[in-house]
Structure formats: C-alpha cells, structure tokens
Scaffold this motif. Structure first.
Motif, PDB file in Angstrom:
ATOM      1  N   ALA A 119       0.920  -1.297   0.077  1.00 22.68           N
ATOM      2  CA  ALA A 119       0.134  -0.145   0.207  1.00 22.68           C
ATOM      3  C   ALA A 119       1.057   1.387  -0.103  1.00 22.68           C
ATOM      4  N   PHE A 120       2.011   1.367   0.744  1.00 19.12           N
ATOM      5  CA  PHE A 120       2.916   2.377   0.811  1.00 19.12           C
ATOM      6  C   PHE A 120       3.394   2.705  -0.491  1.00 19.12           C
ATOM      7  N   VAL A 121       3.899   1.410  -1.317  1.00 23.77           N
ATOM      8  CA  VAL A 121       4.599   1.528  -2.609  1.00 23.77           C
ATOM      9  C   VAL A 121       3.342   2.193  -3.697  1.00 23.77           C
ATOM     10  N   ALA A 122       2.254   1.710  -3.673  1.00 26.31           N
ATOM     11  CA  ALA A 122       1.011   2.345  -4.299  1.00 26.31           C
ATOM     12  C   ALA A 122       0.788   3.747  -3.945  1.00 26.31           C
ATOM     13  N   ASP A 123       0.630   4.001  -2.849  1.00 25.54           N
ATOM     14  CA  ASP A 123       0.527   5.554  -2.526  1.00 25.54           C
ATOM     15  C   ASP A 123       1.309   6.534  -2.832  1.00 25.54           C
ATOM     16  N   HIS A 124       2.631   6.075  -3.016  1.00 24.94           N
ATOM     17  CA  HIS A 124       3.694   7.026  -3.344  1.00 24.94           C
ATOM     18  C   HIS A 124       4.258   6.813  -4.833  1.00 24.94           C
ATOM     19  N   ASN A 125       3.454   6.127  -5.593  1.00 22.06           N
ATOM     20  CA  ASN A 125       3.754   5.624  -7.053  1.00 22.06           C
ATOM     21  C   ASN A 125       5.268   5.196  -6.976  1.00 22.06           C
ATOM     22  N   ILE A 126       5.798   4.456  -6.373  1.00 20.61           N
ATOM     23  CA  ILE A 126       7.095   4.022  -6.162  1.00 20.61           C
ATOM     24  C   ILE A 126       7.176   2.832  -7.260  1.00 20.61           C
ATOM     25  N   THR A 127       8.244   3.115  -8.311  1.00 16.18           N
ATOM     26  CA  THR A 127       8.454   2.251  -9.653  1.00 16.18           C
ATOM     27  C   THR A 127       9.467   1.250  -9.316  1.00 16.18           C
ATOM     28  N   TYR A 128      10.562   1.397  -8.288  1.00 16.72           N
ATOM     29  CA  TYR A 128      11.587   0.701  -8.138  1.00 16.72           C
ATOM     30  C   TYR A 128      11.279  -0.438  -7.282  1.00 16.72           C
ATOM     31  N   PRO A 129      12.009  -1.617  -7.130  1.00 15.00           N
ATOM     32  CA  PRO A 129      11.755  -2.726  -6.427  1.00 15.00           C
ATOM     33  C   PRO A 129      12.189  -2.492  -4.867  1.00 15.00           C
ATOM     34  N   SER A 130      11.607  -3.362  -4.221  1.00 19.70           N
ATOM     35  CA  SER A 130      12.023  -3.396  -2.681  1.00 19.70           C
ATOM     36  C   SER A 130      12.163  -5.053  -2.240  1.00 19.70           C
ATOM     37  N   LEU A 131      13.341  -5.012  -1.602  1.00 25.94           N
ATOM     38  CA  LEU A 131      13.447  -6.441  -0.896  1.00 25.94           C
ATOM     39  C   LEU A 131      12.771  -6.426   0.228  1.00 25.94           C
ATOM     40  N   TYR A 132      12.058  -7.560   0.613  1.00 30.58           N
ATOM     41  CA  TYR A 132      11.212  -7.664   1.838  1.00 30.58           C
ATOM     42  C   TYR A 132      11.915  -8.329   2.903  1.00 30.58           C
ATOM     43  N   ASP A 133      12.074  -7.478   3.890  1.00 31.41           N
ATOM     44  CA  ASP A 133      13.071  -7.907   5.053  1.00 31.41           C
ATOM     45  C   ASP A 133      12.700  -7.855   6.600  1.00 31.41           C
ATOM     46  N   PRO A 134      11.217  -8.534   6.764  1.00 29.65           N
ATOM     47  CA  PRO A 134      10.482  -8.218   8.016  1.00 29.65           C
ATOM     48  C   PRO A 134      11.434  -8.355   9.257  1.00 29.65           C
ATOM     49  N   ALA A 135      11.969  -9.432   9.534  1.00 30.61           N
ATOM     50  CA  ALA A 135      12.882  -9.616  10.718  1.00 30.61           C
ATOM     51  C   ALA A 135      14.263  -8.915  10.486  1.00 30.61           C
ATOM     52  N   GLY A 136      14.666  -7.990   9.441  1.00 33.85           N
ATOM     53  CA  GLY A 136      15.991  -7.394   9.556  1.00 33.85           C
ATOM     54  C   GLY A 136      17.108  -8.356   9.298  1.00 33.85           C
ATOM     55  N   ASP A 137      16.846  -9.558   8.909  1.00 34.38           N
ATOM     56  CA  ASP A 137      18.016 -10.259   8.494  1.00 34.38           C
ATOM     57  C   ASP A 137      18.986  -9.925   7.469  1.00 34.38           C
ATOM     58  N   LEU A 138      18.387  -9.232   6.346  1.00 36.05           N
ATOM     59  CA  LEU A 138      19.120  -8.672   5.304  1.00 36.05           C
ATOM     60  C   LEU A 138      20.038  -7.717   6.058  1.00 36.05           C
ATOM     61  N   LEU A 139      19.443  -6.727   6.633  1.00 37.50           N
ATOM     62  CA  LEU A 139      20.508  -5.818   7.309  1.00 37.50           C
ATOM     63  C   LEU A 139      21.420  -6.062   8.184  1.00 37.50           C
TER      64      LEU A 139
END
Length: 203
Positions: free
Chosen positions: A133-153
């Motif tokens: 919903a955040f991506v749609a609201d701000h018309n973001i066209t680039y991809p995002s990795l999904y990292d709910p637990a912060g493992d990638l960080l």
C-alpha cells in the motif's frame, strides 16, 4: 492502620525519580544514529548532517545481498553491477520514510537513464499488505527487498549501517561497493547532491 502521607521532600524525590525513569524509557525507544553506524574500519568521512562518504581507494568488498521482493520474486544486488545503486531502508510504519518517499521516486525517475538503479529494503513489516500500500500510495516504481525480521540488514559489513536507524540510504558504486551513506530522511536535492560524485566516477 492508616498509611502516612508522603512528606513534601519524599514526594519531590519520588516525582523526580519517576521523571528520570520516564526519560530513560523514551530514550531507549528512540531511533539512534550512532552506535554501530560509526564503528571503526568503515572508512566513512562525515559530511553535512548525518551524511558520509568513502573515498574510492578505501571502499571494501562489493555488497552481495539477495532475497525476495514484495511480490515474492527473487532480487539480487549482483544483477545491478555496472550501475550506481541507491539502497533505501524503509518501513510502512515509519513517518520519515513517508516524508522522503516522493523525493526518492523523483530522483530515480530523473536519473535512471544515467545508469542509476534504486532498491528499497522494507523492514519490520510483518505482512506485505502494508508495504505494498505504501508503494502504491507513493507511486514507487523501483523494487524493494522484503526483510520483515531485519535479516538482510545484518548481512551488511559491521559499521555500514545501524539497523535501528530508519530510514537509511546507502549508495553503491558501479562495482557494488559502499560509496556514501545518509542516516536521515533525505530531500530530493540532498540525494541528488550525494549521488552526483558517485555518478561522475569513471568506473
């Protein structure tokens, strides 16, 4: 047996102690821009505010992070070697992230033809509905990795970022190495200023 009322001095002491405890609790919940973000060995040179950069000769190894995007598709930073990559750590729950989102998209739109790729890292969102919903609201066209637990960080080299500091923006050079970092929400002009010297590098 009746309880005795607190003496004035005792009451003042109790109030002061409660105030101090409250202040400590608030401090513990606040987002910090220090700590691991300034660890030794990162070669960051501080700029204005909480932005910093790394000289070409001092940059470490390429960042190799991969995972699933918000739609469940595989996404790897290695796929963007040869491009300047802007990594933005964000969360749908983060009001400063909302404040900077439109500016990030505007810079991406303006600079992607110059060999710039943006990639978000969405963290602490336990379901994908909110970040989508955040991506749609701000018309973001680039991809995002999904990292709910912060493992990638946690896979970033020590001192590169502070997982508690969100948003954070990191710029990777064309070889995938960390070239610049901002530990604060950025305006489009601030991001453009950070990006310009990395774009100007020959390789």
């Amino acid at each position: 047996m009746r309880s005795r009322p607190l003496r004035r001095s005792s009451a003042r002491t109790l109030i002061a102690a409660l105030a101090a405890a409250s202040a400590l609790a608030l401090a513990a919940c606040s987002t910090s821009s220090s700590g691991s973000s300034d660890s030794s060995g990162t070669n960051f040179v501080k700029g204005t505010g909480e932005t910093s950069s790394v000289a070409v000769k001092d940059r470490g190894a390429a960042i190799s992070i991969s995972g699933k995007d918000l739609d469940g598709n595989q996404l790897s930073l290695a796929d963007y070697r040869g491009k300047v990559v802007v990594l933005n750590v964000w969360g749908s729950w983060c009001s400063p992230c909302r404040a900077e989102a439109d500016g990030l998209e505007s810079v991406y739109t303006a600079d992607k033809s110059k060999g710039v790729q943006f990639v978000g890292i969405d963290t602490r969102d336990l379901q994908t509905a909110q970040p989508k919903a955040f991506v749609a609201d701000h018309n973001i066209t680039y991809p995002s990795l999904y990292d709910p637990a912060g493992d990638l960080l946690l896979k970033f080299p020590a001192g590169t970022l502070n997982p508690q500091t969100i948003p954070t923006t990191i710029i990777l050079d064309r070889q995938g190495r960390v070239a610049a970092r901002a530990l604060l929400p950025l305006s489009s002009s601030q991001l453009t200023q950070m990006l310009a010297p990395v774009l100007a590098e020959k390789s």
